[in-house]
Each structure stands twice: as structure tokens, then as C-alpha cells.
Write an enzyme that holds these catalytic residues in place. Sequence first.
Site, PDB file in Angstrom:
ATOM      1  N   LYS A   1      39.586  28.014  37.891  1.00 39.94           N
ATOM      2  CA  LYS A   1      39.664  29.434  37.566  1.00 39.94           C
ATOM      3  C   LYS A   1      40.787  29.694  36.559  1.00 39.94           C
ATOM      4  O   LYS A   1      41.590  30.601  36.706  1.00 39.94           O
ATOM      5  CB  LYS A   1      39.885  30.242  38.843  1.00 39.94           C
ATOM      6  CG  LYS A   1      38.789  29.978  39.852  1.00 39.94           C
ATOM      7  CD  LYS A   1      38.245  31.240  40.438  1.00 39.94           C
ATOM      8  CE  LYS A   1      37.034  30.991  41.292  1.00 39.94           C
ATOM      9  NZ  LYS A   1      37.296  30.669  42.647  1.00 39.94           N
TER      10      LYS A   1
ATOM     11  N   TYR B   1      41.819  28.878  32.132  1.00 42.83           N
ATOM     12  CA  TYR B   1      41.453  28.354  30.830  1.00 42.83           C
ATOM     13  C   TYR B   1      42.598  27.530  30.261  1.00 42.83           C
ATOM     14  O   TYR B   1      43.701  27.550  30.781  1.00 42.83           O
ATOM     15  CB  TYR B   1      41.115  29.504  29.864  1.00 42.83           C
ATOM     16  CG  TYR B   1      39.992  30.381  30.371  1.00 42.83           C
ATOM     17  CD1 TYR B   1      38.707  29.868  30.486  1.00 42.83           C
ATOM     18  CD2 TYR B   1      40.216  31.691  30.751  1.00 42.83           C
ATOM     19  CE1 TYR B   1      37.673  30.656  30.963  1.00 42.83           C
ATOM     20  CE2 TYR B   1      39.184  32.481  31.220  1.00 42.83           C
ATOM     21  CZ  TYR B   1      37.914  31.960  31.328  1.00 42.83           C
ATOM     22  OH  TYR B   1      36.900  32.733  31.795  1.00 42.83           O
TER      23      TYR B   1
ATOM     24  N   ILE C   1      44.765  32.584  33.155  1.00 40.33           N
ATOM     25  CA  ILE C   1      43.974  32.763  34.366  1.00 40.33           C
ATOM     26  C   ILE C   1      42.640  33.427  34.039  1.00 40.33           C
ATOM     27  O   ILE C   1      42.542  34.230  33.116  1.00 40.33           O
ATOM     28  CB  ILE C   1      44.736  33.547  35.464  1.00 40.33           C
ATOM     29  CG1 ILE C   1      44.987  34.993  35.052  1.00 40.33           C
ATOM     30  CG2 ILE C   1      46.044  32.850  35.799  1.00 40.33           C
ATOM     31  CD1 ILE C   1      45.549  35.846  36.174  1.00 40.33           C
ATOM     32  N   CYS C   2      41.617  33.077  34.783  1.00 41.98           N
ATOM     33  CA  CYS C   2      40.265  33.595  34.571  1.00 41.98           C
ATOM     34  C   CYS C   2      40.164  34.998  35.162  1.00 41.98           C
ATOM     35  O   CYS C   2      40.297  35.186  36.367  1.00 41.98           O
ATOM     36  CB  CYS C   2      39.243  32.669  35.220  1.00 41.98           C
ATOM     37  SG  CYS C   2      37.566  33.298  35.103  1.00 41.98           S
ATOM     38  N   LEU C   3      39.918  35.966  34.299  1.00 44.77           N
ATOM     39  CA  LEU C   3      39.754  37.352  34.740  1.00 44.77           C
ATOM     40  C   LEU C   3      38.446  37.955  34.245  1.00 44.77           C
ATOM     41  O   LEU C   3      38.220  39.142  34.397  1.00 44.77           O
ATOM     42  CB  LEU C   3      40.923  38.203  34.205  1.00 44.77           C
ATOM     43  CG  LEU C   3      42.311  37.863  34.731  1.00 44.77           C
ATOM     44  CD1 LEU C   3      43.368  38.671  33.995  1.00 44.77           C
ATOM     45  CD2 LEU C   3      42.401  38.111  36.215  1.00 44.77           C
TER      46      LEU C   3
END
Length: 176
Positions: A111, A113, A118-120
Site C-alpha cells: 500500500k 508507491y 502512501i497509497c491514498l
Amino acid sequence: MEGWDPTTKSTLTQIPLLSVKAGPRDGGAWTQRLKEEYKALIAYTSMNKSKDNDWFRISAANPEGTRWTGKCWYVHNLLKYEFDLQFDIPVTYPATAPELELPQLDGKTQKMYRGGKICLTVHFKPLWAKNCPRFGIAHALCLGLAPWLAAEIPILVDSGMIKHKDDDVAASSESS
């Protein structure tokens, strides 16, 4: 705010909404936007401290307010895990949310990149787009970083992907 837990709703309603729609290329309007950002961040930080829920420190790393750095932390099993936090304000801000980075966790979870961003995308970015320009940095921390930490840090700790700083100290003192 449908489907949100009462604590999140309460927190979000206490963070001031922003009104100036300006980004880093907008001169004086950007200065006004930065003032609103600081007011919202101060309100959010004060609210967290009053609820004994202090979990981050950030400040602008340059006079233009386009680069931000600081620390965030998460308590899991009564141990505090602290991480560097950094992000740049995109040129298309506030239409585009900042990409929050935790460089120490780069490559430790799916989760995230490259670079520790952070993946949002799935949950937060549509919410940001719907609330542009009213949302700002404080909202990104509240609705983006806080839930991400709550979801990911326990998994990373329990899987051994991250260790508490005291574990490293104990391991190095045992080996000497």
C-alpha cells in the site's frame, strides 16, 4: 461523511475548512491559502493535544510553503513507532492532494508507491476531489495518513517488517 465513525466525524468537523483556491504559482493568493493551512493545522494539532492524541509534527521546509517535513508516530502494543514524514505541494494544488511520504517504510508494504508515498488513491482522492478547495493539509493528515497508519503499522509490526527502536538497541547490546 456517511458511513464514518463518530470520532472521525467529530474530528473532521472541528478542522476549519479552507476557502482560498490557490496553489504555489498563484502569488498573493497562495500566501492567503498558506495562512488558512496554518490555521487549520494549528486547530487540528490543538484538538489532538487536548484529546491526548498527538501523533504528528510538521512544518514548511521552505519559505514558499511548497515542501513540508516532520515526524508522525503510531502507538501499537504500547510501543511508539516514529517515522519521517515529507511531502511537496503539487503545482495543481488544491485540485490535487499532496502525496504523503514515509521514506523509512519504502518497499515494506504493497500500500505504498516508490519513494515511500502512501497509497491514498481508492478512498481518499475521490473525497479530496469532492471537497476541493475546502480541504487542506490538516484534512489530508486526518483522512489520509491517520487511517493509513492505523491500518498498516500493526500489520508491518506483527509481520516483523518494522521493529521498535528499543528492539534494535536490545539486539545490539546483546551482541556486544
